[in-house]
Design a protein around this motif. Structure first.
Motif, short mmCIF file in Angstrom:
data_model
loop_
_atom_site.label_atom_id
_atom_site.label_comp_id
_atom_site.label_asym_id
_atom_site.label_seq_id
_atom_site.Cartn_x
_atom_site.Cartn_y
_atom_site.Cartn_z
N UNK A 267 0.82 -1.10 -0.11
CA UNK A 267 -0.01 0.03 -0.18
C UNK A 267 0.74 1.23 0.08
N UNK A 268 1.91 1.20 0.94
CA UNK A 268 2.66 2.55 0.90
C UNK A 268 3.40 2.84 -0.27
N UNK A 269 4.13 1.78 -1.24
CA UNK A 269 4.65 2.36 -2.23
C UNK A 269 3.55 2.77 -3.28
N UNK A 270 2.31 2.38 -3.33
CA UNK A 270 1.29 3.00 -4.26
C UNK A 270 0.99 4.25 -3.77
N UNK A 271 0.92 4.38 -2.51
CA UNK A 271 0.70 5.90 -2.05
C UNK A 271 1.46 6.82 -2.42
N UNK A 272 2.86 6.38 -2.21
CA UNK A 272 3.87 7.31 -2.58
C UNK A 272 4.05 7.73 -4.09
N UNK A 273 4.05 6.46 -4.88
CA UNK A 273 4.02 6.84 -6.32
C UNK A 273 2.90 7.60 -6.81
N UNK B 118 1.57 9.93 -5.16
CA UNK B 118 1.59 11.23 -4.86
C UNK B 118 2.84 12.06 -5.49
N UNK B 119 3.85 11.20 -5.84
CA UNK B 119 4.91 11.66 -6.69
C UNK B 119 5.13 10.97 -7.97
N UNK B 120 4.38 11.11 -8.95
CA UNK B 120 4.30 10.60 -10.07
C UNK B 120 5.88 10.76 -10.89
N UNK B 121 6.43 9.94 -11.37
CA UNK B 121 7.71 9.68 -12.14
C UNK B 121 8.70 9.91 -10.94
N UNK B 122 8.54 9.31 -9.91
CA UNK B 122 9.53 8.97 -8.70
C UNK B 122 10.42 8.23 -9.33
N UNK B 123 11.71 8.03 -8.86
CA UNK B 123 12.41 6.93 -8.95
C UNK B 123 12.42 5.82 -8.06
N UNK C 181 1.70 -0.60 -11.60
CA UNK C 181 2.68 0.58 -11.94
C UNK C 181 3.25 0.03 -13.14
N UNK C 182 3.99 1.12 -13.66
CA UNK C 182 4.79 0.93 -15.05
C UNK C 182 6.07 1.72 -14.54
N UNK C 183 7.10 0.99 -15.16
CA UNK C 183 8.31 1.68 -15.13
C UNK C 183 8.86 2.07 -16.59
N UNK C 184 9.15 3.55 -16.50
CA UNK C 184 9.43 4.13 -17.65
C UNK C 184 11.07 4.43 -17.71
N UNK C 185 11.70 4.07 -18.51
CA UNK C 185 13.28 4.41 -18.66
C UNK C 185 13.31 5.71 -18.75
N UNK C 186 14.57 6.25 -18.04
CA UNK C 186 14.82 7.60 -18.26
C UNK C 186 15.48 8.09 -19.42
N UNK D 225 11.59 5.51 -13.99
CA UNK D 225 10.48 6.44 -13.14
C UNK D 225 9.49 5.47 -13.21
N UNK D 226 8.65 5.68 -11.99
CA UNK D 226 7.64 4.94 -11.55
C UNK D 226 6.36 5.66 -11.81
N UNK D 227 5.34 5.12 -12.44
CA UNK D 227 4.26 5.57 -12.66
C UNK D 227 3.03 4.66 -12.28
N UNK D 228 1.86 5.06 -11.71
CA UNK D 228 0.70 4.09 -11.59
C UNK D 228 -0.12 4.05 -12.91
N UNK D 229 -0.76 2.74 -13.19
CA UNK D 229 -1.32 2.34 -14.29
C UNK D 229 -2.76 2.98 -14.01
#
Length: 142
Positions: free
Chosen positions: A34-40, A42-47, A75-80, A88-92
């Motif tokens: 849950x906590x990683x989901x909440x962080x991602x 609130x902070x889209x594109x975080x590493x 989540x999805x992982x987007x290459x920098x 970077x991490x994004x929620x789907x």
């Protein structure tokens, strides 16, 4: 002997964990995810490094959590583009749905527990708890 602060924190944490775990199980999510989901959310594109530091997790746990969230299509992982070793991490869309559901769940739990207090008592409790948390050096609000 009067119960101490640790007792009250433990009772509330147990209730929160039980309630959240029961409701999150419907979506096959554990409280630890849950906590990683909440962080991602609130902070889209975080590493992953930012996530690890903000949530005080170890690197291995972070990677296992991200693998699980990716396998559940949350989540999805987007290459920098500038540094191909980083991503970077994004929620789907499904991750966003769960993010909003989680906030609704937390808000409902808070409201239910605080309903026995007057608005002034709620404000006072919040102020006192913030003071304790700040003294511990915590700054991350998920």
């Amino acid at each position: 002997m009067v119960p101490g602060f640790a007792y009250f924190v433990s009772v509330l944490r147990k209730d929160f964990v039980t309630e959240c775990s029961r409701k999150l199980a419907q979506d096959h999510i554990t409280l630890s995810l849950l906590y990683p989901i909440l962080y991602i959310g609130k902070h889209p594109s975080c590493s992953p490094k930012e996530l690890t530091q903000a949530l005080n997790m170890d690197w291995g746990f972070t990677q296992r959590s991200l693998d699980k969230l990716a396998s559940e299509h949350l989540i999805s992982r987007q290459r920098d583009e500038k540094n191909r070793r980083c991503y970077h991490l994004e929620l789907t869309d499904e991750g966003c749905r769960l993010y909003h559901k989680s906030y609704d769940l937390i808000r409902a739990w808070n409201e239910q527990k605080l309903s026995v207090l007057t608005p002034d008592e709620q404000a006072q409790l919040t102020t006192l708890l913030e003071k304790i948390v700040q003294a511990e050096g915590e700054t991350s609000h998920v």
